[in-house]
Enzyme design. Structure first.
Site, PDB file in Angstrom:
ATOM      1  N   ASP A 108      10.337   9.129  -6.181  1.00  0.00           N
ATOM      2  CA  ASP A 108      10.360   8.163  -7.268  1.00  0.00           C
ATOM      3  C   ASP A 108      10.098   8.849  -8.596  1.00  0.00           C
ATOM      4  O   ASP A 108       9.793  10.044  -8.653  1.00  0.00           O
ATOM      5  CB  ASP A 108       9.326   7.055  -7.023  1.00  0.00           C
ATOM      6  CG  ASP A 108       8.019   7.574  -6.436  1.00  0.00           C
ATOM      7  OD1 ASP A 108       7.584   8.673  -6.832  1.00  0.00           O
ATOM      8  OD2 ASP A 108       7.421   6.883  -5.597  1.00  0.00           O
ATOM      9  N   ASP A 150      -1.701  -1.830  -1.795  1.00  0.00           N
ATOM     10  CA  ASP A 150      -0.983  -3.073  -1.512  1.00  0.00           C
ATOM     11  C   ASP A 150       0.141  -2.871  -0.502  1.00  0.00           C
ATOM     12  O   ASP A 150       0.965  -3.757  -0.309  1.00  0.00           O
ATOM     13  CB  ASP A 150      -0.436  -3.686  -2.796  1.00  0.00           C
ATOM     14  CG  ASP A 150       0.546  -2.778  -3.524  1.00  0.00           C
ATOM     15  OD1 ASP A 150       0.852  -1.662  -3.024  1.00  0.00           O
ATOM     16  OD2 ASP A 150       1.026  -3.171  -4.615  1.00  0.00           O
ATOM     17  N   HIS A 195       2.575  -0.523  -0.575  1.00  0.00           N
ATOM     18  CA  HIS A 195       3.858   0.014  -1.024  1.00  0.00           C
ATOM     19  C   HIS A 195       4.040   1.455  -0.554  1.00  0.00           C
ATOM     20  O   HIS A 195       3.071   2.196  -0.380  1.00  0.00           O
ATOM     21  CB  HIS A 195       4.008  -0.095  -2.547  1.00  0.00           C
ATOM     22  CG  HIS A 195       3.172   0.842  -3.344  1.00  0.00           C
ATOM     23  ND1 HIS A 195       2.069   0.433  -4.064  1.00  0.00           N
ATOM     24  CD2 HIS A 195       3.277   2.179  -3.570  1.00  0.00           C
ATOM     25  CE1 HIS A 195       1.539   1.462  -4.686  1.00  0.00           C
ATOM     26  NE2 HIS A 195       2.249   2.543  -4.400  1.00  0.00           N
ATOM     27  N   GLU A 234       7.301  -2.172  -4.119  1.00  0.00           N
ATOM     28  CA  GLU A 234       6.159  -3.066  -4.217  1.00  0.00           C
ATOM     29  C   GLU A 234       6.317  -4.263  -3.268  1.00  0.00           C
ATOM     30  O   GLU A 234       7.408  -4.512  -2.749  1.00  0.00           O
ATOM     31  CB  GLU A 234       6.030  -3.566  -5.657  1.00  0.00           C
ATOM     32  CG  GLU A 234       5.790  -2.465  -6.690  1.00  0.00           C
ATOM     33  CD  GLU A 234       4.367  -1.919  -6.689  1.00  0.00           C
ATOM     34  OE1 GLU A 234       3.699  -1.977  -5.641  1.00  0.00           O
ATOM     35  OE2 GLU A 234       3.924  -1.435  -7.744  1.00  0.00           O
TER      36      GLU A 234
END
Length: 261
Positions: A67, A136, A138, A143
């Protein structure tokens, strides 16, 4: 999915580096997927040590990063292409131009994402993908709510992810970019072997969902339950919520020595 619980980051780095070394031995031109963040650092340090010792070489290998932030200047120290160069690529013997990342400064973002997907496909696909996991759930910057079939694209970061990453920006969340480019969950799932590392108690709930929860876009990493070859490397803090932790430990200690990960 194989879950391996180890005492510390150093031993996790050793086990993951063993997998990379075995891959390079049988396929010197292997394609590696490279994650940034703190979780993989012990892996990279161990690979650097083995390269320095002459045990392994990356001169025929290629790499693709997961990313990139959108809009960070090329010279910014937290640009992920800069980070991976600093922590790993520049410390081993990759040939010039053989490690690529998504172009967060592209004028045509959709075209740049399509080109990145095509570049990965042109190499024959990623042989071993290194991953971390967010609090979370990801992976990459996929996400919660991400499509489980997604490919490289632009994403908006959640507030929690920006808070988690603020430590790299002087603890100022407002300096953390709002958008990123990321390999999609479908892209990650196309890798032949996924090695995911999680360290510390803050990752315990995400790890519990990843390993023992239902597959759900609300916890994007859970898509890895459908992958045929995933290795999850954990320290005790990250494993603390696992209901079957004792079984995972027993299984790893009992596996044949020739099997590897």
């Amino acid at each position: 999915m194989e879950v391996v619980i180890l005492p510390d980051a150093a031993q996790i780095g050793t086990v993951a580096a063993d997998a990379v070394e075995a891959l390079l031995a049988r396929k010197p031109a292997a394609v590696l997927g490279l994650a940034t963040g703190s979780s993989p650092l012990a892996i990279y340090d161990e690979l650097v040590a083995r390269c320095d010792a002459g045990r392994i070489s990356f001169r025929h290998a290629r790499g693709f990063t997961l990313d990139e932030y959108v809009g960070l200047p090329a010279e910014h120290p937290e640009r992920y292409r800069t980070v991976i160069d600093t922590v790993f690529v520049s410390r081993v013997d990759f040939a010039p131009g053989t490690v690529a990342g998504p172009d967060g400064l592209a004028e045509d973002i959709p075209a740049a994402c399509a080109e990145y997907e095509a570049a990965i496909a042109a190499t024959g696909g990623i042989d071993l993908q290194i991953l971390g996991i967010g609090t979370d759930g990801h992976i990459g910057f996929n996400e919660p709510g991400s499509s489980l079939a997604s490919r490289t694209r632009i994403k908006t970061l959640t507030r929690q992810t920006r808070i988690d990453n603020a430590r790299f920006f002087g603890d100022d969340v407002d300096l953390v970019p709002t958008h990123c480019l990321t390999q999609g969950l479908g892209t990650i799932m196309a890798a032949r072997h996924v090695v995911l590392v999680a360290l510390g108690r803050s990752k315990a709930e995400a790890v519990h969902q990843l390993v023992e929860g239902p597959v759900s876009a609300m916890w994007p990493a859970t898509i890895l339950q459908h992958h045929p070859h995933v290795t999850v490397l954990l320290d005790g803090g990250a494993a603390r919520r696992l209901q079957l932790a004792d079984y995972y430990r027993e299984t790893y200690l009992s596996k044949p020595s020739w099997q590897g990960i």
